[in-house]
Design an enzyme around this catalytic site. Structure first.
Site, mmCIF file in Angstrom:
data_model
loop_
_atom_site.group_PDB
_atom_site.id
_atom_site.type_symbol
_atom_site.label_atom_id
_atom_site.label_comp_id
_atom_site.label_asym_id
_atom_site.label_seq_id
_atom_site.Cartn_x
_atom_site.Cartn_y
_atom_site.Cartn_z
ATOM 1 N N GLY A 157 -1.411 13.071 69.094
ATOM 2 C CA GLY A 157 -1.181 13.491 67.707
ATOM 3 C C GLY A 157 -2.514 13.905 67.135
ATOM 4 O O GLY A 157 -3.372 13.059 66.894
ATOM 5 N N HIS A 158 -2.722 15.207 66.989
ATOM 6 C CA HIS A 158 -4.020 15.727 66.537
ATOM 7 C C HIS A 158 -3.877 16.291 65.127
ATOM 8 O O HIS A 158 -3.161 17.270 64.913
ATOM 9 C CB HIS A 158 -4.528 16.808 67.506
ATOM 10 C CG HIS A 158 -4.795 16.269 68.881
ATOM 11 N ND1 HIS A 158 -5.144 17.063 69.945
ATOM 12 C CD2 HIS A 158 -4.765 14.998 69.360
ATOM 13 C CE1 HIS A 158 -5.318 16.299 71.016
ATOM 14 N NE2 HIS A 158 -5.093 15.045 70.691
ATOM 15 N N THR A 159 -4.559 15.668 64.187
ATOM 16 C CA THR A 159 -4.415 16.040 62.783
ATOM 17 C C THR A 159 -5.434 17.098 62.383
ATOM 18 O O THR A 159 -6.621 16.973 62.688
ATOM 19 C CB THR A 159 -4.631 14.802 61.887
ATOM 20 O OG1 THR A 159 -3.855 13.734 62.413
ATOM 21 C CG2 THR A 159 -4.248 15.088 60.443
ATOM 22 N N GLY A 162 -10.451 11.855 66.064
ATOM 23 C CA GLY A 162 -10.630 13.002 65.162
ATOM 24 C C GLY A 162 -10.835 14.290 65.949
ATOM 25 O O GLY A 162 -11.395 15.258 65.442
ATOM 26 N N LYS A 163 -10.325 14.290 67.197
ATOM 27 C CA LYS A 163 -10.465 15.483 68.050
ATOM 28 C C LYS A 163 -9.837 16.703 67.383
ATOM 29 O O LYS A 163 -10.382 17.810 67.448
ATOM 30 C CB LYS A 163 -9.780 15.242 69.415
ATOM 31 C CG LYS A 163 -10.404 14.123 70.220
ATOM 32 C CD LYS A 163 -9.654 13.881 71.516
ATOM 33 C CE LYS A 163 -8.249 13.370 71.341
ATOM 34 N NZ LYS A 163 -8.145 12.023 70.724
ATOM 35 N N GLY A 164 -8.680 16.500 66.744
ATOM 36 C CA GLY A 164 -7.964 17.620 66.126
ATOM 37 C C GLY A 164 -8.855 18.384 65.166
ATOM 38 O O GLY A 164 -8.914 19.612 65.187
ATOM 39 N N THR A 187 3.709 5.124 73.852
ATOM 40 C CA THR A 187 4.250 5.866 72.708
ATOM 41 C C THR A 187 5.754 6.092 72.859
ATOM 42 O O THR A 187 6.372 6.652 71.958
ATOM 43 C CB THR A 187 3.556 7.236 72.576
ATOM 44 O OG1 THR A 187 3.787 7.964 73.781
ATOM 45 C CG2 THR A 187 2.066 7.091 72.350
ATOM 46 N N ASP A 243 -7.508 9.146 69.099
ATOM 47 C CA ASP A 243 -7.490 9.259 67.635
ATOM 48 C C ASP A 243 -8.884 9.281 67.019
ATOM 49 O O ASP A 243 -9.091 8.819 65.890
ATOM 50 C CB ASP A 243 -6.668 8.109 67.014
ATOM 51 C CG ASP A 243 -5.246 8.103 67.523
ATOM 52 O OD1 ASP A 243 -4.733 9.187 67.836
ATOM 53 O OD2 ASP A 243 -4.664 7.009 67.614
ATOM 54 N N PRO A 270 0.299 0.750 63.078
ATOM 55 C CA PRO A 270 -1.042 0.413 62.606
ATOM 56 C C PRO A 270 -2.000 0.375 63.789
ATOM 57 O O PRO A 270 -1.652 -0.145 64.853
ATOM 58 C CB PRO A 270 -0.884 -0.987 61.993
ATOM 59 C CG PRO A 270 0.465 -1.461 62.381
ATOM 60 C CD PRO A 270 1.277 -0.314 62.866
ATOM 61 N N ARG A 271 -3.185 0.967 63.625
ATOM 62 C CA ARG A 271 -4.150 0.939 64.720
ATOM 63 C C ARG A 271 -4.971 -0.352 64.646
ATOM 64 O O ARG A 271 -5.309 -0.812 63.561
ATOM 65 C CB ARG A 271 -5.092 2.140 64.617
ATOM 66 C CG ARG A 271 -4.372 3.470 64.814
ATOM 67 C CD ARG A 271 -5.327 4.649 64.648
ATOM 68 N NE ARG A 271 -4.631 5.924 64.773
ATOM 69 C CZ ARG A 271 -4.905 7.004 64.036
ATOM 70 N NH1 ARG A 271 -5.869 6.969 63.139
ATOM 71 N NH2 ARG A 271 -4.220 8.113 64.208
HETATM 72 P P1 GDP Z 1 -7.109 12.824 67.225
HETATM 73 O O1 GDP Z 1 -5.920 12.298 67.940
HETATM 74 O O2 GDP Z 1 -8.381 12.502 67.920
HETATM 75 O O3 GDP Z 1 -7.010 14.285 66.900
HETATM 76 O O4 GDP Z 1 -7.165 12.052 65.832
HETATM 77 P P2 GDP Z 1 -5.928 11.749 64.840
HETATM 78 O O5 GDP Z 1 -5.531 13.000 64.162
HETATM 79 O O6 GDP Z 1 -4.862 10.996 65.560
HETATM 80 O O7 GDP Z 1 -6.582 10.712 63.855
HETATM 81 C C1 GDP Z 1 -7.720 11.020 63.127
HETATM 82 C C2 GDP Z 1 -7.432 10.784 61.645
HETATM 83 O O8 GDP Z 1 -8.655 10.723 60.938
HETATM 84 C C3 GDP Z 1 -6.639 11.903 61.001
HETATM 85 O O9 GDP Z 1 -5.830 11.377 59.997
HETATM 86 C C4 GDP Z 1 -7.732 12.798 60.410
HETATM 87 O O10 GDP Z 1 -7.277 13.575 59.323
HETATM 88 C C5 GDP Z 1 -8.716 11.764 59.975
HETATM 89 N N1 GDP Z 1 -10.127 12.164 59.960
HETATM 90 C C6 GDP Z 1 -10.792 13.011 60.784
HETATM 91 N N2 GDP Z 1 -12.109 13.019 60.502
HETATM 92 C C7 GDP Z 1 -12.279 12.149 59.484
HETATM 93 C C8 GDP Z 1 -13.420 11.690 58.758
HETATM 94 O O11 GDP Z 1 -14.564 12.072 59.014
HETATM 95 N N3 GDP Z 1 -13.204 10.777 57.770
HETATM 96 C C9 GDP Z 1 -11.961 10.309 57.460
HETATM 97 N N4 GDP Z 1 -11.860 9.426 56.489
HETATM 98 N N5 GDP Z 1 -10.871 10.697 58.138
HETATM 99 C C10 GDP Z 1 -11.035 11.601 59.129
HETATM 100 P P1 IMO Z 2 -4.531 11.322 70.862
HETATM 101 O O1 IMO Z 2 -4.611 12.587 71.670
HETATM 102 C C1 IMO Z 2 -4.155 6.996 70.829
HETATM 103 C C2 IMO Z 2 -1.906 5.137 74.116
HETATM 104 C C3 IMO Z 2 -0.635 4.424 73.733
HETATM 105 C C4 IMO Z 2 -0.625 3.329 74.756
HETATM 106 C C5 IMO Z 2 -1.167 4.023 76.006
HETATM 107 C C6 IMO Z 2 -0.104 4.514 76.969
HETATM 108 O O2 IMO Z 2 -3.828 11.481 69.562
HETATM 109 O O3 IMO Z 2 -5.855 10.655 70.760
HETATM 110 P P2 IMO Z 2 1.620 6.520 76.873
HETATM 111 O O4 IMO Z 2 2.729 6.840 75.904
HETATM 112 O O5 IMO Z 2 0.589 7.591 76.986
HETATM 113 O O6 IMO Z 2 2.149 6.088 78.215
HETATM 114 O O7 IMO Z 2 0.898 5.226 76.246
HETATM 115 O O8 IMO Z 2 -1.915 5.135 75.536
HETATM 116 N N1 IMO Z 2 -2.018 6.557 73.677
HETATM 117 C C7 IMO Z 2 -2.761 6.967 72.644
HETATM 118 N N2 IMO Z 2 -3.489 6.272 71.738
HETATM 119 N N3 IMO Z 2 -4.153 8.336 70.781
HETATM 120 C C8 IMO Z 2 -3.457 9.053 71.686
HETATM 121 O O9 IMO Z 2 -3.528 10.386 71.749
HETATM 122 C C9 IMO Z 2 -2.684 8.366 72.655
HETATM 123 N N4 IMO Z 2 -1.883 8.756 73.663
HETATM 124 C C10 IMO Z 2 -1.496 7.637 74.286
HETATM 125 O O10 IMO Z 2 -0.699 3.929 72.409
HETATM 126 O O11 IMO Z 2 -1.554 2.332 74.405
HETATM 127 MG MG MG Z 3 -4.225 11.136 67.577
#
Ligand code: GDP
Ligand code: IMO
Ligand code: MG
Length: 436
Positions: free
Chosen positions: A40-42, A15-17, A129, A13, A304-305
């Protein structure tokens, strides 16, 4: 043209998306190589929010080939739902998506067994998850798994599926005292879904090798984060695949020597969903404030993270292992208003030693017990969300970023100050990290 990887530096999480969306614009191919719909990539496109779980981030860009590589585990029902959701928003999914025939499939009983195993683990639960990821990779390694290609091969599916189902039903009943949900229905549904996908099925390795030979730009999309890596992460509180750059080759069939550049994404602080060691976790009101300011709730499960401070011990370990040319720092805007910003620079181990390198040799309980040694940096009050170049940042924010770069030992190539596409800028035009 150099193939480029983007991976997560922390616990997912990061911010890879958003970063992948930026690079996808310039790439020809985007490939996922690990994980499944636990990701989950936003991506924000103007006022529109997209959350991608299985489909690579190039899907939102016209003319890109998006590959679900062989190292990914695929829940066909979830994939079809994701495809339909994008199609309903006008995305030409079937033109842009390809799936390696060798992806292992997640069946409903894998999800059920994921949940049962978590209950069985009790206080030792991982906090998965619940998407069936672990049980599916376990079957793959045990050589009882079923690949998409096997479903499309009628004879092999009938025999293998029956054997797998019998084993799972016995485990559910004899170990967990539970009956599996309507197993007879599954086979037909899976077969029908696989047929619908047949036109998209490819040899992903060959696809990428040809694209590379033709001079195409290839982008590898990491899922999860380096600390969730099966071997490099905080085992057993990890996911069940190779999330780091090393997972790319096994997970796609692209040869190692053709990957030229790797970058990681890290938040300006740290978050983690699920259980397991998190040395810089902030349990008090400051952690709560990070969560609220950063809106830190999971994109996949809504959980919640857990939040805490940037950890240079962890991040340097991950940066070295991934062989990075640079790091993108996201969520810098979230830190506005904190008077002091602690950054972990070392750990005090349970035996009293102070170390600056990630203590990978420790068992999990000892790792849970390490205490971070912090250096505190001055914070800033200014809102950063409108910054579009380094010079727009207050001096304290620039000093913070410089401090992280120095400790990481790799350049910070870009900064993100909000979720929007425009809220991102490169730190140094002399360090090229995109293709253009
Ligand atoms: P990913 O799994 O690495 O793709 O990240 P997620 O999408 O799970 O979580 C990243 C969250 O941070 C998303 O809600 C994005 O829209 C948000 N985000 C990304 N870059 C920024 C940033 O620079 N600032 C803020 N405030 N939010 C960001
Ligand atoms: P992105 O790509 C954050 C975490 C789960 C749990 C552990 C194992 O959005 O960054 P699993 O269901 O994979 O067997 O769960 O890994 N987890 C993640 N945490 N971002 C993710 O993906 C995750 N994918 C799995 O919360 O701790
Ligand atoms: Mg994510």
């Amino acid at each position: 043209m150099p193939a480029t990887a983007i991976v997560g530096l922390q616990w997912g999480d990061e911010g890879k998306g958003k970063v992948i969306d930026r690079l996808a614009e310039e790439a020809g191919h985007v490939a996922r190589y690990a994980g499944g719909n636990n990701a989950g990539h936003t991506v924000w496109v103007g006022e529109e929010r997209y959350v991608l779980h299985l489909i690579p981030g190039g899907i939102l860009h016209e003319g890109k080939v998006n590959l679900i590589g062989r190292g990914v585990v695929v829940d066909l029902h979830a994939l079809e739902e994701e495809m339909a959701g994008l199609e309903a928003r006008g995305v030409a999914v079937r033109e842009r998506l390809r799936v390696d025939g060798r992806v292992h499939l997640i069946f409903p009983f894998h999800r059920e067994l994921d949940a049962m195993a978590e209950v069985w683990r009790g206080s030792g639960r991982i906090g998965t998850t619940g998407r069936g990821i672990g049980p599916t990779y376990a079957d793959k390694v045990a050589r009882t798994g079923i690949r998409l290609a096997d479903v499309l091969d009628e004879e092999s599916f009938a025999v293998r599926f029956e054997a797998l189902l019998a084993e799972k039903a016995a485990i559910a009943e004899k170990v967990y005292g539970r009956r599996l949900e309507d197993p007879a229905r599954i086979a037909e549904e899976v077969r029908a879904a696989a047929e619908r996908l047949r036109p998209l099925v490819v040899d992903g390795g060959a696809l990428l090798q040809h694209a590379d030979a033709a001079g195409e730009r290839i982008l590898f999309e990491g899922a999860q984060g380096s600390m969730l890596d099966l071997d490099g992460g905080t085992y057993p509180y990890v996911t069940s695949s190779w999330t780091g750059t090393w997972g790319i080759f096994g997970g796609t069939g692209f040869p190692p020597h053709r990957l030229e550049r790797a970058f990681a994404v890290a938040k300006a602080y740290c978050t983690r969903v699920g259980e397991g060691p998190f040395p810089t976790e902030e349990h008090g009101p400051l952690g709560e404030r990070l969560r609220e300011q950063g809106n830190e709730y999971g994109a996949t499960t809504g959980r919640p993270r857990r939040c805490g401070w940037f950890d240079t011990v962890q991040a340097r370990y991950a940066a070295r292992a991934n062989g990075l040319q640079g790091v993108v720092i996201t969520n810098l805007d979230v830190l506005s208003g904190f008077a002091r910003l602690p950054v972990a620079v070392a750990y005090r181990l349970p035996d009293g030693r102070v170390v600056e390198d990630w203590p990978a040799e420790l068992g999990c309980s000892a790792l849970e017990a390490v205490e971070p040694v912090y250096e505190e940096l001055p914070g800033w009050d200014e809102d950063l969300t409108a910054a579009r170049r380094l010079a727009d940042l207050p001096a304290a924010a620039r000093a913070y970023v410089d401090f992280l770069a120095e400790r990481l030992g790799v350049p910070i190539v870009s900064l993100s100050v909000g979720p929007g596409r425009e809220q991102m800028f490169d730190t140094d035009p002399a360090v090229p990290w995109t293709w253009s």
